[in-house]
Design an enzyme around this catalytic site. Sequence first.
Site, short mmCIF file in Angstrom:
data_model
loop_
_atom_site.label_atom_id
_atom_site.label_comp_id
_atom_site.label_asym_id
_atom_site.label_seq_id
_atom_site.Cartn_x
_atom_site.Cartn_y
_atom_site.Cartn_z
N HIS A 71 0.92 -1.33 0.07
CA HIS A 71 0.23 0.24 0.31
C HIS A 71 0.74 1.48 0.24
O HIS A 71 0.52 2.23 -0.79
CB HIS A 71 -0.73 0.16 1.80
CG HIS A 71 -1.42 1.07 1.18
ND1 HIS A 71 -2.81 1.30 0.63
CD2 HIS A 71 -1.29 2.77 1.72
CE1 HIS A 71 -3.95 2.50 1.51
NE2 HIS A 71 -2.94 3.00 1.85
N GLU A 72 1.68 1.13 1.14
CA GLU A 72 2.16 2.26 1.33
C GLU A 72 3.84 2.79 0.06
O GLU A 72 3.58 3.87 -0.82
CB GLU A 72 3.71 2.62 2.03
CG GLU A 72 2.58 2.26 3.21
CD GLU A 72 1.72 3.56 3.18
OE1 GLU A 72 1.90 4.53 3.20
OE2 GLU A 72 0.82 3.40 4.19
N HIS A 102 1.60 4.04 -2.91
CA HIS A 102 1.91 5.74 -2.68
C HIS A 102 3.39 6.45 -3.01
O HIS A 102 3.19 7.27 -3.88
CB HIS A 102 1.56 6.07 -1.26
CG HIS A 102 0.23 6.14 -0.70
ND1 HIS A 102 -0.78 7.29 -1.24
CD2 HIS A 102 0.05 5.93 0.42
CE1 HIS A 102 -1.88 6.85 -0.72
NE2 HIS A 102 -1.82 6.25 0.56
N HIS A 116 3.08 7.09 -7.23
CA HIS A 116 2.66 8.21 -7.27
C HIS A 116 3.18 9.07 -7.13
O HIS A 116 3.41 10.26 -7.88
CB HIS A 116 1.19 7.56 -6.39
CG HIS A 116 0.21 9.41 -6.83
ND1 HIS A 116 -1.03 8.97 -6.48
CD2 HIS A 116 -0.04 9.20 -7.27
CE1 HIS A 116 -1.46 10.27 -6.77
NE2 HIS A 116 -1.30 10.23 -7.82
#
Length: 693
Positions: free
Chosen positions: A477-478, A481, A484
């Site tokens: 998940h991190e 990010h 991104h």
Amino acid sequence: MSEPRRTTDSEANPLLKAWVTPFAAPPFDEIKPEHFLPAFEQAFADHSAEIAAITNDPAAPDFANTVTALERSGKLLSKVAAVFYDLVSAHSNTAILEIDKEISLRMARHWNPIMMNAVLFGRIAQLHEDRANLGLSPEQLRLLERTYTRFHRAGAGLSEQAKTRMAEINERLAQLGTGFSHHLLGDEQEWFMELGEADRQGLPDSFVASAKAAAEERGMAGKAIVTLSRSSVEQFLKSSARRDLREKVYKAFIARGDNGNANDNNGTIVEVLKLREESANLLGYPTYAAYRLEDSMAKTPEAVRSLLERVWKPARARALADRDEMQALITTEGGNFKLAPWDWRFYAEKLRLQRANFDDSAIKPYLSLDNMIAAAFDCATRLFGVTFEERKDVPVWHPDVRVWEMKDRDGKHKALFYGDYFARPSKRSGAWMTSLRDQQKLDGDVAPLVLNICNFAKGADGEPSLLSPDDARTLFHEFGHGLHGMLSNVTYPSLSGTSVFTDFVELPSQLYEHWQERPEVLQKFARHYQTGEPLPDDLLQRFLAARKFNQGFATVEFVSSALVDLEFHTQPAAAAQDVRAFERRELEKIGMPEEIALRHRPTQFGHIFTGDHYAAGYYSYMWSEVMDADAFGAFEEAGNIFDPAVAKRLHDDIYSSGGSVDPEAAYEAFRGRPPEPDALLRRRGLLDDTKAA
């Protein structure tokens, strides 16, 4: 614009010098707490001078002398603040936390007159009014629109009297947010529970090893402790056969910030809500939620409530069915007690073992931290053509921090990625991504410095850190990010990377989680930490079959928190004068099962009370999940989870475009249509329950 000359004293301050390090990364080995206040002083002065030059420019406003000039301003302030806030969150000490109290107020006092500057706003508004005739590129148009919106929503158009009050509110909110986070850290640092030999029943060896490492981190070598970091608490509640100790740990965990001591957050919450309501009213909105959500994908509190209630009903039905099965299990075992919140995870594991012949401890030996990092990198390589190489020459803020250089498919430097994975007393709880420098191309190609901070349990005595499936998912998940931020390809810093709506920012991260639980990835990277053997096929199949287990609990835990957040910010602030009573009332209203607590009780709800980023916005994870579940379907429909054509669209339309495109347009460009809401219920295994609810 030439920089003001530095004083001789400044020459010795590493924050005020050019960084002669690989990729101009911060020289953490040289930076000391006493460097920050002088650096902030200089940064505030520089930025104020730059803003004054834009405001007082005698030339008629144009995009270059107003919007672009604003984008170029505040470089030193961004640089100093990024380093400072990394340390506040990831490696604080008493000196840093004291400076934080002062800087949070100074920061508000610095930004208030800028964001409420009537002359500056007048220039921006004039350009915004005439935007169709300025010959701007799509990215420039988007930047002008976002700049105008930001100033307008900050109160730049208010009367002088209202601006004065708004500035006072902002200053006080900054102090309260800092206090909330310090209180939470204080309660987390002060509490631990020592585990004697008799206290370790049911605990796997890997947990005991990490409990010893946690004790060593606190100067208690040779002992083993449970701390209040989520990964420590949740694993203990799943595994410990000592019901009395589960109760003790659980109660300490949910009481953070609510102990009636110097770290109590109840009064802080009451004041924050009152001030937020007043600020929204000053700007002409009936509630703070109406103000916040207008500038989001959701647009209104009603749209948020509609999504949450749609998910709540089937999730609650599933959780209650699971509860009844666990109660039956307790009775069968001869237990003469009612299932309590500190029992849920323990009996859920037993039920999962019964239903799917799977428990987390069986797979943990195959999920070593190093292998899961390698898996996250490999997926990025296969999707986007980027590669990662560890660098030992980049300064870091703690010896545990690791750094990798990311290169594009042509071997060109793209970013530095910092991974800070282990829990320690100097770090706030949770997991997050942030940056020390954002990507931009306004004045040459600026490569980003991106951070992932987690709180995993460290292995003891040289053993590797072993992750639970939840931990492995958090890592992906991190890293989503992180990608991104690292794949961002925009010109203007304000539109870079994760500078998007809160209810869109979780799409790249939650979407990336899908790859972590795919057989193609696990077969390659899930290897036993001692033997190197791959994950046995039958265990893999049992893990995949068990994925949707306990989703009723997980969804209830999350949605209830999101609903309480929404109610805090839609009801009058006076309704929450007694925070505990408000929490109790709202949970009764939705029929919250008494065996499940909020994922974040109000006094520890840092997402919404340490700042305003997720205030009235905790729902965002679920709003984004509608998109991420639907988006991964594009790869499934292509028959290849690394399909090059779909991956290229994902890169171009989602990961690299930052905030340069409206999020709805970005999603539809990738998927070819709006998201299908039922994809979320399908992913969580709750679709059947919608019909029953």
